[in-house]
Motif scaffolding. Structure first.
Motif, PDB file in Angstrom:
ATOM      1  N   GLU A  33     -22.367  37.993 -32.519  1.00 19.67           N
ATOM      2  CA  GLU A  33     -22.070  37.503 -31.079  1.00 19.67           C
ATOM      3  C   GLU A  33     -23.453  36.995 -30.334  1.00 19.67           C
ATOM      4  O   GLU A  33     -23.245  36.271 -29.417  1.00 19.67           O
ATOM      5  CB  GLU A  33     -21.819  39.038 -30.749  1.00 19.67           C
ATOM      6  N   LEU A  34     -24.596  37.650 -30.945  1.00 17.01           N
ATOM      7  CA  LEU A  34     -25.817  37.100 -30.605  1.00 17.01           C
ATOM      8  C   LEU A  34     -25.901  35.752 -30.597  1.00 17.01           C
ATOM      9  O   LEU A  34     -26.389  34.808 -29.829  1.00 17.01           O
ATOM     10  CB  LEU A  34     -27.061  37.810 -31.109  1.00 17.01           C
ATOM     11  N   ARG A  35     -25.565  35.235 -31.725  1.00 19.11           N
ATOM     12  CA  ARG A  35     -25.678  33.625 -32.046  1.00 19.11           C
ATOM     13  C   ARG A  35     -24.793  32.938 -31.112  1.00 19.11           C
ATOM     14  O   ARG A  35     -25.078  31.661 -30.679  1.00 19.11           O
ATOM     15  CB  ARG A  35     -25.304  33.522 -33.466  1.00 19.11           C
ATOM     16  N   ALA A  36     -23.786  33.450 -30.826  1.00 19.34           N
ATOM     17  CA  ALA A  36     -22.727  32.931 -29.820  1.00 19.34           C
ATOM     18  C   ALA A  36     -23.430  32.580 -28.701  1.00 19.34           C
ATOM     19  O   ALA A  36     -22.893  31.857 -27.742  1.00 19.34           O
ATOM     20  CB  ALA A  36     -21.200  33.670 -29.558  1.00 19.34           C
ATOM     21  N   LEU A  37     -24.270  33.632 -28.257  1.00 22.45           N
ATOM     22  CA  LEU A  37     -24.794  33.583 -26.694  1.00 22.45           C
ATOM     23  C   LEU A  37     -25.770  32.242 -26.678  1.00 22.45           C
ATOM     24  O   LEU A  37     -25.890  31.543 -25.593  1.00 22.45           O
ATOM     25  CB  LEU A  37     -25.763  34.620 -26.480  1.00 22.45           C
ATOM     26  N   THR A  38     -26.066  31.808 -27.674  1.00 21.99           N
ATOM     27  CA  THR A  38     -27.122  30.466 -27.730  1.00 21.99           C
ATOM     28  C   THR A  38     -26.335  29.347 -28.382  1.00 21.99           C
ATOM     29  O   THR A  38     -27.138  28.348 -28.570  1.00 21.99           O
ATOM     30  CB  THR A  38     -28.332  31.154 -28.668  1.00 21.99           C
ATOM     31  N   ASP A  39     -25.018  29.542 -28.802  1.00 16.19           N
ATOM     32  CA  ASP A  39     -24.307  28.355 -29.332  1.00 16.19           C
ATOM     33  C   ASP A  39     -23.211  27.732 -28.259  1.00 16.19           C
ATOM     34  O   ASP A  39     -22.545  28.639 -27.994  1.00 16.19           O
ATOM     35  CB  ASP A  39     -23.615  28.722 -30.692  1.00 16.19           C
ATOM     36  N   SER A  40     -23.455  26.797 -28.061  1.00 14.49           N
ATOM     37  CA  SER A  40     -22.476  26.139 -26.903  1.00 14.49           C
ATOM     38  C   SER A  40     -21.092  26.243 -27.528  1.00 14.49           C
ATOM     39  O   SER A  40     -20.176  26.304 -26.735  1.00 14.49           O
ATOM     40  CB  SER A  40     -22.703  24.728 -26.599  1.00 14.49           C
ATOM     41  N   GLN A 212     -13.962  34.764 -24.282  1.00 11.84           N
ATOM     42  CA  GLN A 212     -13.856  33.843 -23.258  1.00 11.84           C
ATOM     43  C   GLN A 212     -14.316  32.510 -23.906  1.00 11.84           C
ATOM     44  O   GLN A 212     -15.446  32.174 -24.179  1.00 11.84           O
ATOM     45  CB  GLN A 212     -14.436  34.240 -22.012  1.00 11.84           C
ATOM     46  N   ALA A 213     -13.350  31.355 -23.568  1.00 11.17           N
ATOM     47  CA  ALA A 213     -13.935  29.978 -24.042  1.00 11.17           C
ATOM     48  C   ALA A 213     -13.358  29.049 -23.162  1.00 11.17           C
ATOM     49  O   ALA A 213     -12.480  29.360 -22.070  1.00 11.17           O
ATOM     50  CB  ALA A 213     -13.374  29.672 -25.463  1.00 11.17           C
ATOM     51  N   ASP A 214     -14.004  27.813 -23.122  1.00 18.22           N
ATOM     52  CA  ASP A 214     -13.227  26.814 -22.262  1.00 18.22           C
ATOM     53  C   ASP A 214     -12.461  25.951 -22.772  1.00 18.22           C
ATOM     54  O   ASP A 214     -12.200  24.848 -22.182  1.00 18.22           O
ATOM     55  CB  ASP A 214     -14.733  25.749 -21.347  1.00 18.22           C
ATOM     56  N   ASN A 215     -12.092  26.374 -23.927  1.00 18.72           N
ATOM     57  CA  ASN A 215     -11.042  25.465 -24.715  1.00 18.72           C
ATOM     58  C   ASN A 215     -10.143  26.325 -25.716  1.00 18.72           C
ATOM     59  O   ASN A 215     -10.639  27.511 -25.827  1.00 18.72           O
ATOM     60  CB  ASN A 215     -11.615  24.328 -25.508  1.00 18.72           C
ATOM     61  N   LYS A 216      -9.069  25.821 -26.105  1.00 17.50           N
ATOM     62  CA  LYS A 216      -8.110  26.667 -27.033  1.00 17.50           C
ATOM     63  C   LYS A 216      -8.894  26.694 -28.479  1.00 17.50           C
ATOM     64  O   LYS A 216      -8.221  27.579 -29.285  1.00 17.50           O
ATOM     65  CB  LYS A 216      -6.827  25.935 -27.242  1.00 17.50           C
ATOM     66  N   ALA A 217      -9.799  25.779 -28.995  1.00 13.83           N
ATOM     67  CA  ALA A 217     -10.106  25.807 -30.291  1.00 13.83           C
ATOM     68  C   ALA A 217     -10.990  26.805 -30.888  1.00 13.83           C
ATOM     69  O   ALA A 217     -11.161  27.120 -32.100  1.00 13.83           O
ATOM     70  CB  ALA A 217     -10.981  24.156 -30.528  1.00 13.83           C
ATOM     71  N   THR A 218     -11.588  27.442 -30.100  1.00 16.80           N
ATOM     72  CA  THR A 218     -12.577  28.524 -30.363  1.00 16.80           C
ATOM     73  C   THR A 218     -12.256  29.821 -29.476  1.00 16.80           C
ATOM     74  O   THR A 218     -11.508  29.766 -28.407  1.00 16.80           O
ATOM     75  CB  THR A 218     -14.223  28.197 -30.124  1.00 16.80           C
ATOM     76  N   LEU A 219     -12.692  31.024 -30.068  1.00 17.67           N
ATOM     77  CA  LEU A 219     -12.725  32.336 -29.366  1.00 17.67           C
ATOM     78  C   LEU A 219     -13.789  32.392 -28.007  1.00 17.67           C
ATOM     79  O   LEU A 219     -13.439  32.720 -27.101  1.00 17.67           O
ATOM     80  CB  LEU A 219     -12.819  33.377 -30.240  1.00 17.67           C
ATOM     81  N   GLY A 220     -14.984  31.739 -28.490  1.00 22.15           N
ATOM     82  CA  GLY A 220     -15.929  31.499 -27.468  1.00 22.15           C
ATOM     83  C   GLY A 220     -17.111  32.695 -27.371  1.00 22.15           C
ATOM     84  O   GLY A 220     -17.182  33.379 -28.563  1.00 22.15           O
ATOM     85  N   ARG A 221     -17.119  33.204 -26.358  1.00 20.53           N
ATOM     86  CA  ARG A 221     -18.209  34.280 -26.279  1.00 20.53           C
ATOM     87  C   ARG A 221     -17.514  35.609 -25.969  1.00 20.53           C
ATOM     88  O   ARG A 221     -16.471  35.533 -25.114  1.00 20.53           O
ATOM     89  CB  ARG A 221     -19.254  33.984 -25.078  1.00 20.53           C
ATOM     90  N   ARG A 222     -18.121  36.910 -26.372  1.00 26.97           N
ATOM     91  CA  ARG A 222     -17.373  37.945 -26.027  1.00 26.97           C
ATOM     92  C   ARG A 222     -17.638  38.428 -24.769  1.00 26.97           C
ATOM     93  O   ARG A 222     -18.743  38.266 -24.213  1.00 26.97           O
ATOM     94  CB  ARG A 222     -17.974  38.982 -26.929  1.00 26.97           C
ATOM     95  N   VAL A 223     -16.911  39.069 -23.921  1.00 23.44           N
ATOM     96  CA  VAL A 223     -17.034  39.530 -22.472  1.00 23.44           C
ATOM     97  C   VAL A 223     -16.369  40.711 -22.383  1.00 23.44           C
ATOM     98  O   VAL A 223     -15.504  41.050 -23.267  1.00 23.44           O
ATOM     99  CB  VAL A 223     -16.163  38.277 -21.653  1.00 23.44           C
ATOM    100  N   PRO A 224     -16.648  41.616 -21.550  1.00 24.31           N
ATOM    101  CA  PRO A 224     -16.322  42.669 -21.185  1.00 24.31           C
ATOM    102  C   PRO A 224     -14.670  42.876 -20.985  1.00 24.31           C
ATOM    103  O   PRO A 224     -14.262  41.873 -20.458  1.00 24.31           O
ATOM    104  CB  PRO A 224     -16.894  43.409 -19.974  1.00 24.31           C
ATOM    105  N   LEU A 225     -14.069  43.852 -21.527  1.00 22.99           N
ATOM    106  CA  LEU A 225     -12.542  43.869 -21.394  1.00 22.99           C
ATOM    107  C   LEU A 225     -12.214  43.806 -19.784  1.00 22.99           C
ATOM    108  O   LEU A 225     -10.977  43.608 -19.470  1.00 22.99           O
ATOM    109  CB  LEU A 225     -12.113  45.247 -21.786  1.00 22.99           C
TER     110      LEU A 225
END
Length: 491
Positions: A33-40, A212-225
């Motif tokens: 998840e930390l890597r996702a914070l720095t990965d677009s 949360q993501a800006d497209n359907k292809a990825t899960l994106g970044r974890r956000v609070p429930l």
């Protein structure tokens, strides 16, 4: 903070992750998840999000993808035409046969406990066709209990939306992850990932993560429930105080043995015929090409087909223009004989082979008039079909019982019902005049036995109206209610 900003601005993402781990005390398991914070791109899939692989073999993954591709008739392989939709035809016909005369009820629903269970039964029955059909398509499916304002409901989870993370030695799933369909809000895609794990003590733990993501292809970044209203009441993790059956889900699995890799995974009802289905699709493609290429055409010189303004005067789907003058080319008609009968014969042979493999009655897929068959073959296919339907009926009956047990456990956990014990025999399920059992014929046979003096009329009536007949008092009650005396008949 200055150190973190410096690391981020200079692009030293590895150092940034290490600093975050040190400063915030993150566990190593959360580094994804930390890597996702720095990965677009963010987190791409559930396996990456959970840091755990799906234990399903590569062969099974390919097979599952193939089943759903065939079911949805997605972009077909080259030189295939899936217009016959064989998977849909098989599943649709079997599903109709299983529930053609189905009915269920609970006896003695006078107590609040049984009334609660009866509502759970009705909600489960409302999903019966969907559950069984997705089980036939994916080999396995699950019914997830959901408490709504109007009571307990059931949500169907398909096999292609599930990751199997662990199984017990007997094949039962002990660790499972699934995700709900993306929810679009403010041009962002939200996906809820749910993991269910059974511990050594049998207690179920449910973890929820929202991405949360800006497209359907990825899960994106974890956000609070709490980012979405429908998930704000969910806990990040919760362990039930008492054991629950089957990960808190009702599992349905095809009764056939896995013929893909021999694993405990269920297989689609049409998996044994996938090779034949591809052959049928290729045959359809070739037949369509036969008609396309065999259409009548007239070859003529190109100058006959083109007007002075350059526009075509005749449709070129019938006329073919050849370079040259009218005198040298002439006009030639081409109309080859179509080989429709040959392709149709091959189609019927394939469909008959599919029926044999899947154990369905002759004529379910094939043309009963076009397929040569003997009386022995007809009886054999009808018997196989009957046994297949009975297997599916037993599958659903066991699932319905499991649903009632799980509803009872959850009802006690959420104080929706008391802990009163109940007998599974209060569940009544009838399948009507099934494929093997014909109630009308059975009644005619019993009447014949009564007429021949081989059976007492009271016993035949007891069977007809489901009455007790163990004692002489029971038989006397039947005579009094259903059997008129000669005096009554004369009057």
């Amino acid at each position: 903070e200055r150190q973190l900003m410096s690391l981020y601005n200079t692009g030293t993402r590895t150092g940034l992750i290490a600093a975050l781990v040190e400063m915030r005390g993150y566990l190593a398991a959360d580094e994804t998840e930390l890597r996702a914070l720095t990965d677009s791109r963010g987190i791409e899939n559930i396996e990456q999000a959970l840091g755990m692989p799906d234990i399903t073999s590569d062969a099974m993954r390919r097979a599952i993808d193939g089943w759903f591709d065939a079911w949805f008739s997605r972009v077909p392989p080259d030189e295939e035409d899936p217009c016959q939709r064989i998977p849909y035809a098989v599943v649709n016909k079997l599903g109709k046969a299983v529930f053609a005369e189905y009915d269920s009820s609970l006896q003695n629903t006078g107590t609040p406990k049984l009334q609660y269970l009866d509502r759970a039964r009705q909600a489960f029955d409302a999903k019966k066709r969907e559950l069984l059909q997705w089980c036939m398509v994916g080999g396995e499916t699950w019914a997830k209990p959901v408490f709504a304002p109007d009571g307990l409901t059931w949500q169907v989870i398909r096999r292609d939306a599930v990751l199997i993370l662990g199984r017990a030695p007997d094949g039962r799933v002990t660790d499972l992850a699934c995700c709900e369909k993306s929810v679009v809000a403010d041009r962002q895609y939200y996906t809820l990932v749910e993991r269910r794990t059974t511990g050594p003590d049998g207690r179920l733990t449910i973890e929820n993560r929202l991405y949360q993501a800006d497209n359907k292809a990825t899960l994106g970044r974890r956000v609070p429930l709490q980012s979405l209203a429908q998930y704000e009441r969910l806990a990040d993790a919760y362990t039930y105080p008492a054991p629950l059956d089957g990960l808190g889900l009702v599992a349905l699995k095809m009764p056939t043995v896995n013929c893909v890799d021999g694993s405990p995974d269920g297989v689609a009802v049409y998996e044994p015929a996938m090779g034949l289905i591809h052959n049928i699709n290729r045959n359809e493609y070739q037949l369509a090409r036969e008609f396309e290429l065999g259409r009548m055409r007239i070859a003529a010189s190109a100058d006959l087909l083109t007007a002075e303004n350059g526009r075509k005067r005749l449709r070129d789907d019938l006329f073919v223009g050849l370079e040259g003058s009218e005198q040298t080319v002439g006009i030639t008609a081409f109309a080859p004989a179509l080989r429709n009968e040959n392709y149709e014969a091959r189609r019927q042979a394939y469909l008959k082979a599919v029926e044999n493999l899947l154990g369905v009655k002759r004529g379910i897929l094939s043309d009963a008039e076009a397929v040569s068959k003997t009386a022995t073959e007809i009886n054999s296919s009808a018997g196989d079909y009957s046994l297949s339907i009975i297997e599916f009926q037993n599958l659903y009956y066991d699932a319905l019982q499991a649903a009632l047990r799980l509803a009872d456990q959850l009802g006690q956990a959420y104080r929706l019902c008391d802990g009163t014990a109940w007998d599974t025999e209060v569940l009544n399920v009838t399948w009507g005049n099934g494929v093997l059992y014909d109630a009308d014929k059975e009644w005619a046979d019993r009447l014949a036995m009564v007429q021949q003096g081989m059976l007492r009329p009271e016993l035949a009536l007891a069977w007809k109206f489901d009455l007790p007949c163990d004692t002489e008092e029971d038989l006397a009650a039947i005579r009094q209610k259903y059997m008129p005396t000669m005096q009554d008949m004369e009057s």
